[in-house]
Design an enzyme around this catalytic site. Structure first.
Site, short mmCIF file in Angstrom:
data_model
loop_
_atom_site.label_atom_id
_atom_site.label_comp_id
_atom_site.label_asym_id
_atom_site.label_seq_id
_atom_site.Cartn_x
_atom_site.Cartn_y
_atom_site.Cartn_z
N GLU A 282 0.77 -1.29 -0.07
CA GLU A 282 -0.06 0.01 0.12
C GLU A 282 0.84 1.40 -0.11
O GLU A 282 1.05 2.13 0.89
CB GLU A 282 -0.82 0.09 1.17
CG GLU A 282 -1.67 -1.13 1.38
CD GLU A 282 -2.58 -1.06 2.78
OE1 GLU A 282 -2.02 -0.53 3.67
OE2 GLU A 282 -3.43 -1.68 3.05
N GLY A 284 1.95 4.90 -0.62
CA GLY A 284 1.19 6.36 -0.77
C GLY A 284 2.39 7.31 -1.37
O GLY A 284 2.31 7.83 -2.23
N ARG A 285 3.41 7.47 -0.21
CA ARG A 285 4.26 8.57 -0.48
C ARG A 285 5.18 8.06 -2.01
O ARG A 285 5.44 9.11 -2.76
CB ARG A 285 5.22 8.50 0.56
CG ARG A 285 6.39 9.57 0.53
CD ARG A 285 7.19 9.64 1.76
NE ARG A 285 6.59 9.33 3.18
CZ ARG A 285 5.95 10.33 3.84
NH1 ARG A 285 6.38 11.51 3.59
NH2 ARG A 285 5.56 9.73 4.94
N TYR A 324 6.04 17.91 11.42
CA TYR A 324 7.19 16.87 11.67
C TYR A 324 8.49 17.37 11.67
O TYR A 324 9.32 16.55 11.73
CB TYR A 324 7.01 15.81 10.64
CG TYR A 324 5.50 15.15 10.33
CD1 TYR A 324 4.94 14.50 11.40
CD2 TYR A 324 4.92 15.33 9.06
CE1 TYR A 324 3.59 13.89 11.14
CE2 TYR A 324 3.48 14.84 8.85
CZ TYR A 324 3.11 14.19 9.84
OH TYR A 324 1.71 13.82 9.70
N CYS A 351 0.04 33.30 11.34
CA CYS A 351 0.42 34.07 12.26
C CYS A 351 0.71 33.17 13.48
O CYS A 351 0.12 33.17 14.46
CB CYS A 351 -0.66 34.95 12.55
SG CYS A 351 -0.78 36.52 11.69
N1 LLP Z 1 -1.37 1.93 4.74
C1 LLP Z 1 -1.59 2.21 5.72
C2 LLP Z 1 -2.34 1.33 6.56
C3 LLP Z 1 -1.32 3.59 6.28
O1 LLP Z 1 -1.74 4.00 7.79
C4 LLP Z 1 -0.65 4.51 5.65
C5 LLP Z 1 -0.14 5.67 5.96
C6 LLP Z 1 0.01 3.78 4.42
C7 LLP Z 1 -0.47 2.70 3.92
C8 LLP Z 1 0.82 4.80 3.40
O2 LLP Z 1 2.26 4.96 4.08
P1 LLP Z 1 3.17 5.54 2.95
O3 LLP Z 1 3.58 4.74 1.83
O4 LLP Z 1 2.70 6.95 2.41
O5 LLP Z 1 4.26 5.80 3.81
N2 LLP Z 1 1.18 12.56 7.26
C9 LLP Z 1 2.66 11.85 7.40
C10 LLP Z 1 2.42 10.32 6.77
C11 LLP Z 1 1.24 9.67 7.50
C12 LLP Z 1 1.08 8.20 7.13
C13 LLP Z 1 -0.24 7.37 7.53
N3 LLP Z 1 -0.26 6.26 7.00
C14 LLP Z 1 3.69 12.45 6.40
O6 LLP Z 1 3.36 13.61 6.23
O7 LLP Z 1 4.84 12.15 6.37
#
Ligand code: LLP
Length: 427
Positions: A282, A284-285, A324, A351
């Site tokens: 899964e 995302g990033r 972060y 602000c």
């Molecule tokens: N699967 C689950 C169950 C997750 O909770 C997450 C991310 C992903 C996949 C995807 O993770 P990735 O491949 O994107 O690392 N807001 C934070 C990141 C929070 C991630 C939350 N869960 C940031 O800006 O770094």
């Protein structure tokens, strides 16, 4: 440097074949600029790295990273599936055209109504607690219903404490020690448990924790298989693969990463005598992080006790640096050839003192009117933005082979009042 920065003949930043300064002029700032081809390349590189070694492999894009409809359409057209964490994300994915068999729901602390909504959409749920399992069995007919459970693999990693999701401090998943018992409970309630899920955290460049997580998740799956007779159709190892944000960070060697982890996965399948489950990931990033750039305009240069470059966006637009302490590389898109001559702080327009995009950053001689590009803003950029300080949410532009399309209009002041109701006695 692995940051993939391109410069055109005018010494301006190039985004997907378009001039960043022209985009800023045409669409205004702040604006997120999304490079379509980069998303397609990221997906195909990711999918082929793993499917080459294990054909029964699927990618579920963690759309919390970026739910722009165009971004989701692009990934839909590539054959990707969706990891959704809320009914709103399920609704969005369905709207974009993802069939329910291409969505997996992994919620946390969700209500009965939400469980029912996701179930009624025909989406398989990944259940993360005994409470949710029992409640699901009360709000829908559990008989033969395919479900998956999220376990805590007791391995955690991430770019920040807030982004570590495995281990003793984590609110996520079912304890490894009670996994067999909970899977048996699911069977006894009538469910058909077909999957196991784990996710250790986000923004991880070191391959080591992933290996440990695959090992530990497969040990849990193997034990559940032996204790309950469940033959898993899939094991989902979540997301978390990082991307380079600083010039020093290196991209993950995906081929090596896939090879090593799939070998381990197969070894564990043999060790526990399981019939080969599909492997799900899964990201995302990884898919969208480096595909968007936030363009901002410098509106003031102030020499105080420090030198501040003030821009027309803030942590309401991109929260990651404030939340972060995340590093985002920033370039002056108007003068890419110029040498970095000074250390400055790049400050937003919110602000609060913490509203900084960078401290002590080496930059060229930045002037008012310059366009700065905040790189790698595609993941958790727009999705975490807010209306704080009554600032309208910014626009988004999609670049496809140099062609620009507005894919989200900037909010208007009127939009700030959406859904608010003034009671009669205050009118
Ligand atoms: N699967 C689950 C169950 C997750 O909770 C997450 C991310 C992903 C996949 C995807 O993770 P990735 O491949 O994107 O690392 N807001 C934070 C990141 C929070 C991630 C939350 N869960 C940031 O800006 O770094």
């Amino acid at each position: 440097m692995d940051l993939n920065i391109k410069v055109n003949e005018k010494n301006h930043l190039d985004i997907g074949g378009a001039d960043a300064c022209d985009i800023a002029e045409e669409f205004g700032t702040p604006t997120y600029v999304i490079d379509e081809n980069r998303i397609r390349d990221n997906y195909n590189r990711f999918y082929s790295a793993f499917s080459k070694y294990y054909p029964d492999f699927r990618v579920f894009y963690a759309c919390k990273a970026n739910t722009n409809l165009a971004v989701m359409k692009i990934l839909e057209s590539e054959g990707c599936s969706i990891d959704a964490v809320s009914p709103g994300e399920v609704y969005t994915a369905r709207k974009v055209g993802f069939g329910s068999d291409r969505i997996l729901f992994t919620g946390n602390n969700i209500t009965n109504d939400e469980l029912k909504f996701v179930h009624d959409e025909g989406v398989v749920l990944n259940i993360d607690s005994v409470s949710a399992l029992k409640r699901l069995s009360e709000v829908v007919d559990p008989e033969g219903l395919k479900i998956s459970l999220r376990v805590n693999p007791m391995v955690g990693a991430g770019h920040h404490d807030h982004c570590i999701t495995g281990g003793v401090m984590s609110k996520f998943g079912i304890m490894d020690s009670e996994a067999s018992e909970v899977y048996q409970m699911a069977k006894d309630l009538g469910f058909n448990p077909i999957g196991m899920h784990s996710h250790i955290g986000s923004g991880i460049l070191d391959p080591e924790p992933f290996k440990l997580a695959i090992e530990s998740t497969m040990d849990i799956a193997g034990k559940v298989h032996q204790d309950t007779g469940i033959d898993f159709e899939f094991v989902d190892f979540g997301g978390g693969i990082g991307i380079p944000y600083t010039p020093e960070e290196k991209i993950v060697d995906l081929d090596e990463f896939a090879k090593v982890n799939i070998e381990l996965f197969k070894e564990k399948i043999d060790e526990y005598d399981m019939s080969s489950p599909a492997m799900f990931l899964e990201p995302g990033r990884y898919l969208v992080g480096d595909a968007s750039t936030l363009l901002v305009t410098v509106n003031s240069v102030k020499q105080s006790y420090r030198k501040f470059i003030g821009v027309d966006a803030g942590f309401n637009t991109l929260l990651r640096p404030a939340m972060y302490d995340s590093y985002h590389h920033i370039v002056d898109a108007s003068k890419m050839g110029d040498e970095n001559t000074q250390k400055v702080d790049i400050a937003g327009n919110v602000c609060e003192s913490g509203d900084l995009f960078a401290r002590d950053r080496l930059m060229p001689d930045v002037e008012e009117g310059d366009i700065l590009a905040i790189l790698n803003a595609g993941a958790y950029g727009f999705t975490m933005s807010s209306n704080y300080n009554s600032r309208p949410l910014s626009s988004e532009v999609l670049v496809t082979d140099g062609e620009c399309n507005l894919v989200r209009e900037k909010q208007s002041f009127e939009d700030l009042f959406n859904n608010q109701i003034i009671p009669d006695h205050l009118k």
